[in-house]
Design a protein around this motif. Structure first.
Motif, PDB file in Angstrom:
ATOM      1  N   THR A  52       2.348  11.538  10.799  1.00  0.00           N
ATOM      2  CA  THR A  52       1.507  11.444   9.945  1.00  0.00           C
ATOM      3  C   THR A  52       1.708  11.737   8.318  1.00  0.00           C
ATOM      4  N   ARG A  53       2.346  13.172   8.370  1.00  0.00           N
ATOM      5  CA  ARG A  53       2.597  13.607   7.368  1.00  0.00           C
ATOM      6  C   ARG A  53       3.495  12.763   6.525  1.00  0.00           C
ATOM      7  N   HIS A  54       4.497  12.164   7.059  1.00  0.00           N
ATOM      8  CA  HIS A  54       5.141  11.201   6.030  1.00  0.00           C
ATOM      9  C   HIS A  54       4.801   9.812   6.171  1.00  0.00           C
ATOM     10  N   MET A  55       3.542   9.537   6.295  1.00  0.00           N
ATOM     11  CA  MET A  55       3.050   8.411   6.036  1.00  0.00           C
ATOM     12  C   MET A  55       2.563   8.140   4.803  1.00  0.00           C
ATOM     13  N   GLU A  73       0.840  -1.185   0.120  1.00  0.00           N
ATOM     14  CA  GLU A  73      -0.060   0.128  -0.010  1.00  0.00           C
ATOM     15  C   GLU A  73       0.720   1.350  -0.112  1.00  0.00           C
ATOM     16  N   ARG A  74       2.022   1.345   0.768  1.00  0.00           N
ATOM     17  CA  ARG A  74       2.529   2.436   1.053  1.00  0.00           C
ATOM     18  C   ARG A  74       4.310   2.274   0.814  1.00  0.00           C
ATOM     19  N   LEU A  75       4.489   0.989   0.760  1.00  0.00           N
ATOM     20  CA  LEU A  75       6.045   0.752   0.367  1.00  0.00           C
ATOM     21  C   LEU A  75       6.933   0.923   1.754  1.00  0.00           C
TER      22      LEU A  75
END
Length: 272
Positions: free
Chosen positions: A60-63, A29-31
């Protein structure tokens, strides 16, 4: 205005988190997003020591989705750390700016990193260390592991800190004037030269055919003719044949099967 400054130790902690856990929790999903967010933990804790909500928002900004080559791609993290520091000190940097930087750089730097680490450095080290191991020397694999670790660590560490040191200027420098494409092309050419050199060394294919000329004299097709024309000619021809079929879309599995069958038959007949 706030005066939140990161120390070298803070940036080093962030780098260490990424270097050790870049592929942890890798998912479709997000690697690498979770690993990226994990590397930002020391930064958020230092920049917002008394604001848990701001720390949560920063993580959260970097997820968001992220994927690049983890060694050379470290420069992206360094740039991001510098931007986070600027934002904590009042600069109007939006979440979209972070995502734009990461999205814009992760592809080009993946190309540079894959070419450099997998196409140049690793083959060169393998060529050196396999040669050592072939002489029944256990130092070969030990040297390979130590050299790979030191080289990759050095590249990752320096890329990270240069990204942090120059911040967004590093992005402009990397992307300006087509420099990124020239780096990829140069690394690709070097990698191709290295792989070409490995062909002659690690494909020991030669003719075993010998002809009796009478009077105790013999003629070796390999040593008396082919080696005098061009050493390594047979491995080169075999490599070019395989390359031809790869370019035509042949299955690598079928090609390996054909090579194994070719080796068995010609070996039993005493040709190669």
């Amino acid at each position: 205005m706030a005066d939140n400054k990161l120390t070298k130790a803070d940036v080093r902690k962030s780098w260490f988190n990424w270097f050790m856990f870049a592929q942890s929790n890798y998912n479709y999903e997000r690697l690498q997003a979770v690993a990226f967010a994990h590397s930002m933990l020391p930064i958020m804790k230092k920049l917002y020591p008394h604001d848990k909500e701001e720390q949560k928002q920063g993580i959260t900004r970097h997820m968001s989705f992220f994927n690049t080559e983890p060694i050379c791609g470290s420069v992206i993290h360094g740039v991001t750390v510098a931007m986070e520091e600027e934002r904590a000190n009042g600069q109007p940097i939006t979440d979209e700016a972070f995502n734009g930087i990461k999205t814009g750089l992760m592809g080009p730097l993946a190309g540079v990193g894959d070419t450099l680490t997998q196409g140049v450095i690793t083959p060169i080290m393998l060529a050196i260390c396999i040669g050592i191991t072939n002489n029944n020397n256990i130092a070969g694999p030990i040297i390979f592991l130590l050299a790979q670790f030191m080289i990759m660590t050095s590249i990752s560490y320096n890329m990270w800190f240069n990204g942090y040191r120059y911040g967004r200027r590093a992005v402009e420098e990397i992307m300006s004037g087509g420099k990124i494409n020239r780096v990829i092309e140069a690394a690709s050419l070097l990698g191709t030269m290295v792989m070409g050199g490995l062909v002659g060394r690690f494909i020991p294919l030669e003719f075993y055919l010998n002809f009796d000329l009478g009077g105790g004299a013999a003629f070796s097709l390999q040593h008396d003719l082919l080696d005098k024309l061009m050493p390594g000619l047979i491995p080169l021809v075999l490599t070019l044949v395989v390359l031809h079929y790869v370019r035509k879309g042949a299955s690598p599995i079928k090609l390996m099967g054909a090579l194994i069958l070719f080796g068995i038959i010609t070996g039993c007949l005493g040709i190669f």
